[in-house]
Design a protein around this motif. Sequence first.
Motif, PDB file in Angstrom:
ATOM      1  N   ARG A 898      75.574  37.306  18.853  1.00  0.00           N
ATOM      2  CA  ARG A 898      75.463  37.470  17.392  1.00  0.00           C
ATOM      3  C   ARG A 898      74.562  36.411  16.772  1.00  0.00           C
ATOM      4  NH1 ARG A 898      81.045  38.820  17.800  1.00  0.00           N
ATOM      5  NH2 ARG A 898      81.647  36.690  17.265  1.00  0.00           N
ATOM      6  N   LYS A 899      74.413  35.258  17.464  1.00  0.00           N
ATOM      7  CA  LYS A 899      73.553  34.191  16.948  1.00  0.00           C
ATOM      8  C   LYS A 899      72.082  34.437  17.242  1.00  0.00           C
ATOM      9  CE  LYS A 899      77.057  30.554  17.519  1.00  0.00           C
ATOM     10  NZ  LYS A 899      77.361  29.270  18.204  1.00  0.00           N
ATOM     11  N   LEU A 900      71.771  35.436  18.056  1.00  0.00           N
ATOM     12  CA  LEU A 900      70.397  35.636  18.502  1.00  0.00           C
ATOM     13  C   LEU A 900      69.426  35.945  17.359  1.00  0.00           C
ATOM     14  CD1 LEU A 900      68.459  35.761  20.871  1.00  0.00           C
ATOM     15  CD2 LEU A 900      69.095  38.155  21.216  1.00  0.00           C
ATOM     16  N   PRO A 901      69.744  36.878  16.433  1.00  0.00           N
ATOM     17  CA  PRO A 901      68.784  37.147  15.338  1.00  0.00           C
ATOM     18  C   PRO A 901      68.459  35.900  14.523  1.00  0.00           C
ATOM     19  CG  PRO A 901      70.440  38.872  15.452  1.00  0.00           C
ATOM     20  CD  PRO A 901      70.903  37.792  16.368  1.00  0.00           C
ATOM     21  N   ALA A 902      69.487  35.096  14.216  1.00  0.00           N
ATOM     22  CA  ALA A 902      69.235  33.883  13.432  1.00  0.00           C
ATOM     23  C   ALA A 902      68.370  32.904  14.211  1.00  0.00           C
ATOM     24  CB  ALA A 902      70.570  33.229  13.053  1.00  0.00           C
TER      25      ALA A 902
END
Length: 912
Positions: A898-902
């Motif tokens: 879930r942290k990948l896009p940011a």
Amino acid sequence: MSTNDAPDDDTTAGTGDVNDEGIEEISAEEAEQLIDEIERRRSLTGLAAVAVSVVGICFSVFQLYLAARSFTFTIPIPLVADIQVSLQLLQANAVHVAFALVLTFLLFPASMGDGFVSRGLGGAVETVADRLGRENPASRALEGLRGAFRWAFVDPDRSRVTPFDVACIVTAVLSAVYFLTEFSEIRDIRFFGLRAGRPVTEVYPFLDPVLGGVPVVSEFPYVFALGIAGVLLVLEATRRTLGLPLMIIVATFIVYARWGYLISGNTPFIGLLAIPELTWPQIVQNLWYNTENGVFGIPVTVSVSFIYIFILFGSFLEMSGAGQWFIDLAYAATGGRKGGPAKASILASGFMGTISGSSIANTVTTGAFTIPLMKRSGYSPEFAGAVESSASSGGQILPPVMGAAAFLMVQYTATPFADIIILATIPAIVFFFGVWVMVHLKAVQEGIGGMPDADRESMVVHLKRGWFYLVPIVLLLYYLIIERLSVSRSAWFTLVALVALITVIAAYSDETRVTLAGALALVVGAEFASHVVAGVPVIGLLGGGGGVGLQPAEAASVLLGRIGWYAMLAGVLTMVVHSDVQSTVLGLNPTVQNVAESAGERTGRDLGDNQLFRVGTFVVTSMEEGARTAVPVVVAVAAAGIIPGVISVSGLGPNLTSLLLALSGGSIVVMLLVTAVSSIILGMGMPTTVTYIILISMLATPLVEFGIPLLAAHLFILYFGVIADITPPVAVAAYAASGVAKSDPFETGVKAFSLSLNKAIVPFAFVLAPGIVLLREKADAGELPLRERYRVVEFADLAELSYSVPEILVPVVGVFLGVVALGATVIGTLYTRVGRTARVGFAVSSLLLMAPGLLSASVFDLLGLVGVTVTVDGLLLDLTLRAAGLIVFVALAAQNRRKLPAARERAEPTSA
């Protein structure tokens, strides 16, 4: 500096070429020099080099005869007669070790002038000269003594054979000759003892006029003196090839055998090490004239029967050009992927490591090509060296060959080699998958891509050009697993097939294919006719032999078993007719071409381009290189065999087991940790075979006493022996890689160990969950001895889902997921960066997924210390802990994704 010390920085830096990207590369010659420096080998020229070649080739020919004909064979001598040779096992082992000793004293210097004796003598000369003056008779005498010492013992440039070497060689040869010519006396001393042997003046009557009047010489048994000299030669060869520490360990056991009786049996714990009093003749007889234990015991027997022929097979495969072809194949398969050069290095190093069995040689030779490409793609020098050394060391646990230790496991456990392959496959795949995961995650972390398409060949094109290199591997597996032939026969047939294949490929071209086919048809047709008519080959028919002919079907069956030899002959005939033929697909190792050209220069003829001469050079060079590679292995097994020999003759085994069980306090976790640490410490700077032999002699039985399957216990010891090659502060493979990568040796070793961390956890996983190595408890296990309670699973076991799912499938899936969690822990990246708290969580999930039994056993041991006894269903607890580990892993992985896009958004301005 011992044999296995890391090279000094100034010996490896600045020797290579610098490419367009500023990455320093080393040539094949420089890689060979680096190996020689690390292993302290000589670089000989002239007569000494010829002697090494001749002895090495004779060594290989001797072993080929044993592989083909066992211990009874015929040596044909043209125009004279055929010599019938029939050897006893002790004789074959003695000749085998003698060959290795002669090559050791030719290839490895006794001293390079940097030892404490040389330094001490030099210091004494300078001290006396300063006090008395250099012209003083005492100073000059001491200076002359130092000069004589250096002439007799010291070879500072690794370039000459010293008088001491010659003396050692002569003694080794005399030992082999005695075993071959006086075996009846050796039989007698087994009953009457060494004191019953003849003195030297009776064995060699021509010495009687000179030495007959000397009381000691005329009374001291020659067989006793030769045994003492033989053991000392093995110790000296061990010091030269494997380093002083191992020699001291082996010598300590010999001293213990003589004076261990002085230990009081009433001393707590240590009293268990008390042994009966043994005399020197008893010790020497058991260590030198015995095939059950000692120098010529099981380890050397395994070397004679299995190890050498596989080393020779690996040498032939390497000299055929297969090594470079497999490296290129790995790059064709994975070079374009993210972090492709490192992934290709894993594949290439794993394959070459399983054949060579030498972490150092594989690291340097393969790393000379792979490490510069990894550095060029963006990996740091330390990480590149770590990847190469980690994968290269793992080759020793990768089937189908697994280096030398696997063959020892066959002998010590009385298990077919095919079963060893089966049980070792899954852990080996897990290890290489774990290293693969880590280099992939490092590539994600650093943004490292693959190689450009222009820098690599397509898989299809590469396979078309060298598909034949796969044939020997397939044949080997066929003979071992399908036909279930013995290890030595499988290797022999595969070796014949490999040479035949290379000969045919070398002779094949568009211009010669008709001639080649015709020659093969002529040879096979003539042999078929001769067998049908007279029942013998053509040569036998021409020699006047023959009798009743065979039926066509029977003759065809005989010819099919010899088709490799017929293919060789057809290829040779073709190359004789077409002397200028050049194969478009065969790429022999550059070493072969260099040797062929060098021979041409010495003879004044252009032989480098003659294909038949190149093929002959390939065969001869392969035999010589195989002997050179085998020398440290043979010396290692000979020296290490002394330790189980002492344990056997002294009766120490049961007491040692009791001592270790007492020290562990009944805790399987403590016992496993002691074994693991002992393997790593003992294995630092030593061959894996030595570590394995020593530790199974002392620790295998205690492990089995805890209920661990015998094969799992042996594999556990082997794994930690391999880990020692990349464990600081010694880490010989990692330090060798640092010489190629021009990196910091210690940091390279640390990174190599971290990349191989799963290799340290997987052994705990499979000894506590034997299903991972495909072992199952027998139905009547309670009635059987501890060593015989487990067997390798069969297809029916896999079909029994109530067993295979919880005992095999779940643990295997768990270890594969666990190494992914371990990769995130070590590298600090999964989809994106992993925080400290998450890394701890991944570490916990990794342990729960891979080896939950280690955690539960530790807890139960701690509860037992305070008197709390817990009874649970072991399988249910195992599944529950793995499920908990899976939940933690999935949750952390999902959170990280879930942290990948940011993370990508933060990276975009930087890359813009």
